[in-house]
Every structure is written in structure tokens, then in C-alpha cells.
Design a protein around this motif. Structure first.
Motif, PDB file in Angstrom:
ATOM      1  N   GLN A   1      54.876  41.378  54.894  1.00  0.00           N
ATOM      2  CA  GLN A   1      54.816  41.442  53.432  1.00  0.00           C
ATOM      3  C   GLN A   1      53.979  40.292  52.871  1.00  0.00           C
ATOM      4  OE1 GLN A   1      59.121  41.600  53.006  1.00  0.00           O
ATOM      5  NE2 GLN A   1      58.928  43.519  51.864  1.00  0.00           N
ATOM      6  N   LEU A   2      54.136  39.095  53.420  1.00  0.00           N
ATOM      7  CA  LEU A   2      53.329  37.959  52.970  1.00  0.00           C
ATOM      8  C   LEU A   2      51.864  38.168  53.313  1.00  0.00           C
ATOM      9  CD1 LEU A   2      55.676  34.978  53.837  1.00  0.00           C
ATOM     10  CD2 LEU A   2      55.086  35.841  51.573  1.00  0.00           C
ATOM     11  N   GLN A   3      51.594  38.703  54.483  1.00  0.00           N
ATOM     12  CA  GLN A   3      50.208  38.974  54.858  1.00  0.00           C
ATOM     13  C   GLN A   3      49.586  39.982  53.901  1.00  0.00           C
ATOM     14  OE1 GLN A   3      49.506  40.123  58.914  1.00  0.00           O
ATOM     15  NE2 GLN A   3      47.403  40.718  58.498  1.00  0.00           N
ATOM     16  N   THR A   4      50.329  41.011  53.546  1.00  0.00           N
ATOM     17  CA  THR A   4      49.834  42.018  52.608  1.00  0.00           C
ATOM     18  C   THR A   4      49.531  41.388  51.254  1.00  0.00           C
ATOM     19  OG1 THR A   4      51.081  43.761  53.724  1.00  0.00           O
ATOM     20  CG2 THR A   4      50.385  44.202  51.470  1.00  0.00           C
TER      21      THR A   4
ATOM     22  N   PHE B   1      42.743  37.088  50.188  1.00  0.00           N
ATOM     23  CA  PHE B   1      42.292  35.746  50.538  1.00  0.00           C
ATOM     24  C   PHE B   1      41.873  35.699  52.004  1.00  0.00           C
ATOM     25  CE2 PHE B   1      44.865  34.736  46.813  1.00  0.00           C
ATOM     26  CZ  PHE B   1      44.017  33.882  46.140  1.00  0.00           C
ATOM     27  N   MET B   2      42.643  36.366  52.859  1.00  0.00           N
ATOM     28  CA  MET B   2      42.336  36.376  54.284  1.00  0.00           C
ATOM     29  C   MET B   2      41.039  37.138  54.556  1.00  0.00           C
ATOM     30  SD  MET B   2      46.307  36.727  55.553  1.00  0.00           S
ATOM     31  CE  MET B   2      45.938  37.852  56.810  1.00  0.00           C
ATOM     32  N   ASP B   3      40.843  38.260  53.865  1.00  0.00           N
ATOM     33  CA  ASP B   3      39.627  39.050  54.048  1.00  0.00           C
ATOM     34  C   ASP B   3      38.378  38.263  53.682  1.00  0.00           C
ATOM     35  OD1 ASP B   3      41.161  41.192  54.884  1.00  0.00           O
ATOM     36  OD2 ASP B   3      41.038  42.259  52.962  1.00  0.00           O
ATOM     37  N   GLN B   4      38.493  37.420  52.690  1.00  0.00           N
ATOM     38  CA  GLN B   4      37.350  36.613  52.250  1.00  0.00           C
ATOM     39  C   GLN B   4      37.154  35.367  53.107  1.00  0.00           C
ATOM     40  OE1 GLN B   4      37.119  36.096  47.880  1.00  0.00           O
ATOM     41  NE2 GLN B   4      38.880  37.481  47.820  1.00  0.00           N
TER      42      GLN B   4
END
Length: 80
Positions: free
Chosen positions: A7-10, A15-18
Motif C-alpha cells: 500500500q505504501l509503495q502504491t 515518486f519511485m517511477d521518476q
């Protein structure tokens, strides 16, 4: 314990993708947009921003006092 790692990753996937490096937030000075105060429901809402190398990070945090400690119950971040 209310949120799983998935859930936190989602929630932070954009931000992670960038592949943004937000590590300088630990030393960045914060500016608060409203006085910090407890509302009638017992929560504390904190809003503000800070300047990072990647841009202006605006944040909103909500805390509730529970079991002898303040616990984070909501977080909002936006990078401009």
C-alpha cells in the motif's frame, strides 16, 4: 501497522517511477503554512513546504494521539 508495504509503495509509486532523490529532505529547513494546533477532533494537522534540489516539496501530515503517543494517520506530498 495499518498500511502494508504494498500500500505504501502504491501511494508513493509516482515518486519511485521518476527516480527522484529526496534524501536531502532530512536536512532541509521546513516552512509551515499554518500554525500547528490540535483541532476539536483531537488531531494535529501540519502543512508546509521545503525546497529540495529536485523542486519545492509541499507536505500535509495529520497526527492523532493514541495509546500515549502521537501517531501519523495521513500524509500528503506533492513535488512542484
Amino acid at each position: 501497522t495499518q498500511y502494508t508495504p504494498v500500500q505504501l509503495q502504491t501511494a508513493f509509486q509516482s515518486f519511485m517511477d521518476q527516480q527522484l532523490d529526496l534524501s536531502d529532505i532530512a536536512q532541509a529547513p521546513l516552512s509551515f503554512t499554518h500554525p500547528i494546533a490540535q483541532d476539536r477532533m483531537g488531531t494535529i494537522d501540519i502543512q508546509g513546504h521545503t525546497e529540495l534540489a529536485v523542486g519545492k516539496l509541499e507536505f500535509s501530515l495529520s497526527y492523532i494521539y493514541e495509546t500515549d503517543a502521537w501517531k501519523l494517520m495521513a500524509i500528503g506530498v506533492q513535488l512542484r
